[in-house]
Design a protein around this motif. Structure first.
Motif, PDB file in Angstrom:
ATOM      1  N   GLY A 228      -8.160   6.356  -5.989  1.00 17.78           N
ATOM      2  CA  GLY A 228      -6.849   6.391  -5.360  1.00 17.78           C
ATOM      3  C   GLY A 228      -5.712   6.284  -6.369  1.00 17.78           C
ATOM      4  O   GLY A 228      -5.926   6.262  -7.589  1.00 17.78           O
ATOM      5  N   GLU A 229      -4.498   6.217  -5.846  1.00 15.67           N
ATOM      6  CA  GLU A 229      -3.323   6.181  -6.715  1.00 15.67           C
ATOM      7  C   GLU A 229      -2.266   5.227  -6.161  1.00 15.67           C
ATOM      8  O   GLU A 229      -2.115   5.070  -4.948  1.00 15.67           O
ATOM      9  CB  GLU A 229      -2.716   7.578  -6.877  1.00 15.67           C
ATOM     10  N   MET A 230      -1.560   4.587  -7.100  1.00 13.15           N
ATOM     11  CA  MET A 230      -0.426   3.730  -6.782  1.00 13.15           C
ATOM     12  C   MET A 230       0.831   4.437  -7.263  1.00 13.15           C
ATOM     13  O   MET A 230       0.986   4.736  -8.452  1.00 13.15           O
ATOM     14  CB  MET A 230      -0.565   2.385  -7.492  1.00 13.15           C
ATOM     15  N   ILE A 231       1.752   4.739  -6.330  1.00 18.45           N
ATOM     16  CA  ILE A 231       2.995   5.418  -6.665  1.00 18.45           C
ATOM     17  C   ILE A 231       4.103   4.367  -6.716  1.00 18.45           C
ATOM     18  O   ILE A 231       4.419   3.741  -5.697  1.00 18.45           O
ATOM     19  CB  ILE A 231       3.347   6.494  -5.620  1.00 18.45           C
ATOM     20  N   LEU A 232       4.701   4.173  -7.874  1.00 10.60           N
ATOM     21  CA  LEU A 232       5.757   3.184  -8.049  1.00 10.60           C
ATOM     22  C   LEU A 232       7.097   3.844  -7.748  1.00 10.60           C
ATOM     23  O   LEU A 232       7.709   4.475  -8.603  1.00 10.60           O
ATOM     24  CB  LEU A 232       5.725   2.622  -9.469  1.00 10.60           C
ATOM     25  N   LEU A 233       7.539   3.678  -6.484  1.00 11.11           N
ATOM     26  CA  LEU A 233       8.787   4.286  -6.046  1.00 11.11           C
ATOM     27  C   LEU A 233       9.962   3.334  -6.233  1.00 11.11           C
ATOM     28  O   LEU A 233      11.009   3.719  -6.738  1.00 11.11           O
ATOM     29  CB  LEU A 233       8.666   4.712  -4.575  1.00 11.11           C
ATOM     30  N   GLY A 234       9.822   2.090  -5.807  1.00 10.86           N
ATOM     31  CA  GLY A 234      10.870   1.099  -6.016  1.00 10.86           C
ATOM     32  C   GLY A 234      10.889   0.638  -7.462  1.00 10.86           C
ATOM     33  O   GLY A 234       9.839   0.359  -8.040  1.00 10.86           O
ATOM     34  N   SER A 235      12.064   0.553  -8.064  1.00  8.92           N
ATOM     35  CA  SER A 235      12.165   0.093  -9.451  1.00  8.92           C
ATOM     36  C   SER A 235      11.770  -1.376  -9.522  1.00  8.92           C
ATOM     37  O   SER A 235      12.397  -2.217  -8.862  1.00  8.92           O
ATOM     38  CB  SER A 235      13.591   0.265  -9.975  1.00  8.92           C
ATOM     39  N   PRO A 236      10.727  -1.731 -10.295  1.00  6.89           N
ATOM     40  CA  PRO A 236      10.282  -3.124 -10.352  1.00  6.89           C
ATOM     41  C   PRO A 236      11.365  -4.037 -10.918  1.00  6.89           C
ATOM     42  O   PRO A 236      11.954  -3.748 -11.959  1.00  6.89           O
ATOM     43  CB  PRO A 236       9.062  -3.071 -11.283  1.00  6.89           C
ATOM     44  N   ARG A 237      11.624  -5.132 -10.200  1.00 12.19           N
ATOM     45  CA  ARG A 237      12.616  -6.120 -10.640  1.00 12.19           C
ATOM     46  C   ARG A 237      12.063  -7.509 -10.389  1.00 12.19           C
ATOM     47  O   ARG A 237      11.269  -7.735  -9.486  1.00 12.19           O
ATOM     48  CB  ARG A 237      13.938  -5.950  -9.879  1.00 12.19           C
ATOM     49  N   GLY A 238      12.530  -8.462 -11.187  1.00 11.15           N
ATOM     50  CA  GLY A 238      12.109  -9.844 -11.017  1.00 11.15           C
ATOM     51  C   GLY A 238      10.938 -10.195 -11.907  1.00 11.15           C
ATOM     52  O   GLY A 238      10.295  -9.329 -12.505  1.00 11.15           O
TER      53      GLY A 238
END
Length: 340
Positions: A228-238
């Motif tokens: 499977g795949e993980m799509i990073l759409l939201g910009s990671p913060r914190g």
């Protein structure tokens, strides 16, 4: 001429100011416009207002996506004339001068003008589909059903996937159902179990992470299927501290096959169409216009508030402390009695 604009003066301090507009001659490829509606981007603008974005030094006039009427056009501008209504990336500033080389597109006749600024949020969401392997019949999960996550879920559904939306907010889950997302799950300890039941124990083939919260992304790994795949759409913060070896081993070994991570930032594609690149921000925007016109993309349920710019401080406070109620917030820049 008086010009109203929303200003971030210092962290968490918002003011709507009015100042005299100082006009200047337009450049060859510039247009002068008056805002009709502008849309707050909850994630990006709240990060700017918090003072945590190094590229956004306060004080500044924020903004993300707008629909405006053209007042004047430079001599070199083609296909755009005074009186035209346009979609553009722009600030919360009543009168603006724009370069037509940026994303500036005429709005199709008959398209609801309140929907038009949401084109930007949809093209942000579009990137998650463009980089993915999502195909007809796939099971896809989305964590975070704010504006971008909701639109990503809708687009994945239009791609032919069965979509599972996950969020803490009952209001956002209800909105997702209004937008025809098939499965909506409250984010709790039973999410993995429920997703495994929906997917007959296989897990999802694609997961779109739209919250930007690192822990949510890591926790989502357990219901992504093999290959499977993980799509990073939201910009990671914190800040999130964990053992990255455990994360990597899970993807490499425990899942019986690799999980691929893919970044889906909107600027990975060019602005203008190019014969060597299939996708562009302009092409995606035009497709969004068509989907809105055909009512394949649901926008009306996403609008939580239409307010005057003088209520800006209230809007940003609501987005910060009452995220269930405040979601799609539009500034209405029309004067009293003005018609569109």
């Amino acid at each position: 001429m008086k010009n109203r604009k929303v200003m971030f003066m210092s962290p968490l301090q918002v003011q709507t100011i009015e100042e005299e507009y100082v006009s200047r001659p337009l450049g060859e490829n510039e247009i002068f416009v008056k805002l009709i509606y502008s849309l707050i981007s909850p994630g990006t603008e709240q990060a700017m207002l918090a003072g945590t974005e190094s590229w956004a030094q306060l004080p500044l006039c924020p903004g993300y996506a707008s629909v405006s009427r053209v007042i004047e056009a430079g001599k070199g501008v083609k296909d755009i004339e005074p009186g035209d209504v346009i979609f553009h990336y722009g600030s919360h500033c009543e009168y603006q001068t724009l370069e037509v080389r940026d994303v500036v597109l005429k709005v199709p006749a008959g398209l609801e003008l309140r929907w038009v600024p949401f084109t930007r949020m949809a093209t942000v969401a579009f990137t998650s589909l463009r980089v993915s392997n999502i195909e007809l019949g796939d099971k896809v999960s989305v964590t975070g059903l704010g504006l971008v996550g909701n639109l990503a879920a809708q687009l994945a559904r239009l791609q032919g996937a069965t979509v599972i939306g996950v969020d803490l907010s009952k209001d956002r889950l209800r909105t997702a159902r209004q937008c025809f997302v098939e499965y909506t799950l409250e984010a709790d300890d039973s999410v993995k179990e429920k997703i495994m039941k929906i997917t007959d124990g296989r897990g999802v083939s694609s997961h779109i992470e739209a919250t930007g919260i690192p822990r949510v992304g890591v926790d989502s790994l357990e219901y992504i299927g093999s290959q499977g795949e993980m799509i990073l759409l939201g910009s990671p913060r914190g800040v999130y501290q964990t053992d990255v070896t455990d994360v990597l081993n899970y993807c490499h070994l425990e899942n019986r096959g690799s999980i691929t991570f893919k970044g889906a930032h909107e600027w990975r594609y060019p602005v203008e169409p190019d014969r060597f690149v299939k996708h562009s921000l302009v092409r995606n925007s035009l497709i969004v216009f068509e989907l809105m016109q055909r009512q394949k993309l649901q926008i009306e349920p996403l609008i939580s508030h239409v307010i005057k710019p003088e209520q800006a401080a209230e809007a940003y406070e609501g987005l910060r402390i009452n995220k269930d109620r405040y979601n799609g917030v539009l500034f209405d820049w029309s004067a009293e009695g003005e018609t569109r």
